[in-house]
Motif scaffolding. Structure first.
Motif, short mmCIF file in Angstrom:
data_model
loop_
_atom_site.label_atom_id
_atom_site.label_comp_id
_atom_site.label_asym_id
_atom_site.label_seq_id
_atom_site.Cartn_x
_atom_site.Cartn_y
_atom_site.Cartn_z
N LYS A 8 0.82 -1.21 0.00
CA LYS A 8 0.00 0.00 0.00
C LYS A 8 0.85 1.26 0.00
O LYS A 8 0.46 2.27 -0.57
CB LYS A 8 -0.96 -0.03 1.20
CG LYS A 8 -2.10 -1.03 0.98
CD LYS A 8 -3.05 -1.12 2.15
CE LYS A 8 -2.51 -2.02 3.21
NZ LYS A 8 -3.47 -2.86 3.90
N THR A 30 -3.26 5.02 2.97
CA THR A 30 -4.48 4.24 3.10
C THR A 30 -4.81 4.08 4.57
O THR A 30 -3.94 4.21 5.44
CB THR A 30 -4.33 2.83 2.49
OG1 THR A 30 -3.38 2.08 3.25
CG2 THR A 30 -3.91 2.86 1.03
N ALA A 31 -6.07 3.80 4.83
CA ALA A 31 -6.50 3.51 6.20
C ALA A 31 -7.67 2.56 6.15
O ALA A 31 -8.32 2.43 5.11
CB ALA A 31 -6.89 4.79 6.93
N PHE A 32 -7.93 1.91 7.28
CA PHE A 32 -9.05 0.97 7.41
C PHE A 32 -8.99 -0.10 6.31
O PHE A 32 -9.94 -0.27 5.54
CB PHE A 32 -10.39 1.72 7.40
CG PHE A 32 -10.39 2.94 8.29
CD1 PHE A 32 -10.17 2.79 9.66
CD2 PHE A 32 -10.54 4.23 7.79
CE1 PHE A 32 -10.13 3.90 10.50
CE2 PHE A 32 -10.50 5.34 8.62
CZ PHE A 32 -10.30 5.18 9.98
N ASN A 33 -7.83 -0.75 6.23
CA ASN A 33 -7.60 -1.80 5.24
C ASN A 33 -7.88 -1.30 3.81
O ASN A 33 -8.54 -1.97 3.02
CB ASN A 33 -8.42 -3.06 5.58
CG ASN A 33 -7.82 -4.31 4.94
OD1 ASN A 33 -6.72 -4.26 4.37
ND2 ASN A 33 -8.54 -5.40 5.01
N ALA A 34 -7.37 -0.10 3.56
CA ALA A 34 -7.41 0.53 2.23
C ALA A 34 -8.82 0.92 1.77
O ALA A 34 -9.04 1.24 0.61
CB ALA A 34 -6.72 -0.33 1.18
N LYS A 211 -0.67 9.47 11.32
CA LYS A 211 -1.68 9.13 10.32
C LYS A 211 -3.11 9.23 10.84
O LYS A 211 -4.06 9.25 10.04
CB LYS A 211 -1.41 7.73 9.74
CG LYS A 211 -2.10 7.50 8.40
CD LYS A 211 -1.56 6.31 7.64
CE LYS A 211 -2.31 5.06 7.94
NZ LYS A 211 -1.90 3.93 7.08
N ARG A 215 -6.75 9.38 9.03
CA ARG A 215 -7.86 8.48 9.40
C ARG A 215 -9.08 9.28 9.86
O ARG A 215 -10.21 8.95 9.55
CB ARG A 215 -7.43 7.54 10.54
CG ARG A 215 -6.33 6.55 10.18
CD ARG A 215 -6.13 5.50 11.27
NE ARG A 215 -4.96 4.67 11.02
CZ ARG A 215 -3.76 4.89 11.58
NH1 ARG A 215 -3.57 5.88 12.42
NH2 ARG A 215 -2.74 4.09 11.29
N1 ASP Z 1 -2.44 0.47 7.05
C1 ASP Z 1 -3.81 0.01 7.04
C2 ASP Z 1 -4.46 0.33 5.71
O1 ASP Z 1 -3.84 0.68 4.77
C3 ASP Z 1 -4.64 0.49 8.19
C4 ASP Z 1 -4.28 1.71 8.96
O2 ASP Z 1 -3.10 2.05 9.09
O3 ASP Z 1 -5.20 2.36 9.48
O4 ASP Z 1 -5.61 0.23 5.49
#
Ligand code: ASP
Ligand code: TMP
Length: 234
Positions: A8, A30-34, A211, A215
């Motif tokens: 990612k 990315t966040a929350f599993n992309a 991050k 988020r």
């Molecule tokens: N790294 C994870 C993602 O890409 C989750 C996160 O860091 O919140 O979804």
């Protein structure tokens, strides 16, 4: 040239040396599993620079890492490893998924650090696991789990002090480890350590400098990464 791996936030390329890979830091967040995704100019450069400073500092303190050398703005050379499919998380203060799962107010400090494992599998949503799961999933032996926890706690002590000197509180972080490709009995720290993988709060104001700003749509996302880098360079 095609990457041999694309994640990612980073891509891996081969080099002339079969034991060395080039790691390129991407501008994507990315966040929350992309589920949530966006590009931010300079993110790759900032995370590479921050990771490099931290890895050099950890190496000086005796932590073995995959770092070989700096290349340019967004690339590092790293030793080829086979990544253990585990995310090793260390928590000093309640936040994020701990607060959500346990109903404990964000900011509540722990008596001692918590070390936990997630199983790296996007389709499963990186589930929370323990040593017995890690063994049965073939992710790591009990001896390796013990080594991972020990290394993670040493890294935690070192990082707490390092960030504190830069006026930041280390709330929690995630690290990954790899077995050396040419010596699978040696485990080294791999992947990145950046505001993507740590929670950092300003000591005086409690301002989030990581991050979570992405988020939680707090704004000033890259501005705080610039500030983290500037503070670590002082
Ligand atoms: N790294 C994870 C993602 O890409 C989750 C996160 O860091 O919140 O979804
Ligand atoms: P969590 O509270 O969401 O479990 O996150 C704990 C720490 O791990 C936090 O510093 C962010 C980091 N982290 C990652 O680096 N990658 C991930 O995929 C997740 C879920 C967390």
């Amino acid at each position: 040239m095609e990457p041999i791996y694309e994640g990612k936030a980073k891509r891996l390329f081969t080099t002339e040396d079969p034991n060395v890979l080039r790691m390129e830091y991407k501008d994507s967040a990315t966040a929350f599993n992309a589920l949530k995704k966006a590009d931010f100019e300079n993110k790759g450069r900032l995370n590479k620079a921050i990771t490099l400073i931290i890895y050099r500092m950890l190496e000086e303190k005796g932590v073995k890492t995959h770092l070989v050398s700096d290349v340019d703005d967004i690339n590092l050379l790293v030793t080829r490893v086979s990544i253990l499919p585990l995310e090793v998380i260390v928590r000093n203060v309640a936040a994020g998924s701990f607060s959500k799962r346990m109903g404990i107010t964000e900011g509540t400090p722990f008596q001692k650090p918590i070390v936990e494992f997630s199983y790296k599998d996007d389709a499963l949503g990186d589930p929370f696991i323990n040593d017995d799961y890690a063994r049965e999933m073939g992710a790591a032996t009990q001896e390796e789990c013990d080594v991972l926890k020990k290394m993670a706690l040493v890294i935690n002590d070192t990082l707490i002090e390092f960030f504190l000197k830069a006026n930041m509180r280390l709330i929690d972080f995630k690290v990954e480890f790899g077995r050396l490709a040419n010596d699978s009995s040696t485990i080294v720290l791999a992947d990145e350590i950046s505001p993507d993988t740590c929670r950092l709060w300003d000591v005086e104001t409690g301002k989030k400098m990581d991050k979570d700003r992405f988020r939680q749509d707090m704004g000033d996302f890259m501005e705080v990464y610039e500030e983290v880098l500037a503070r670590l360079q002082k």
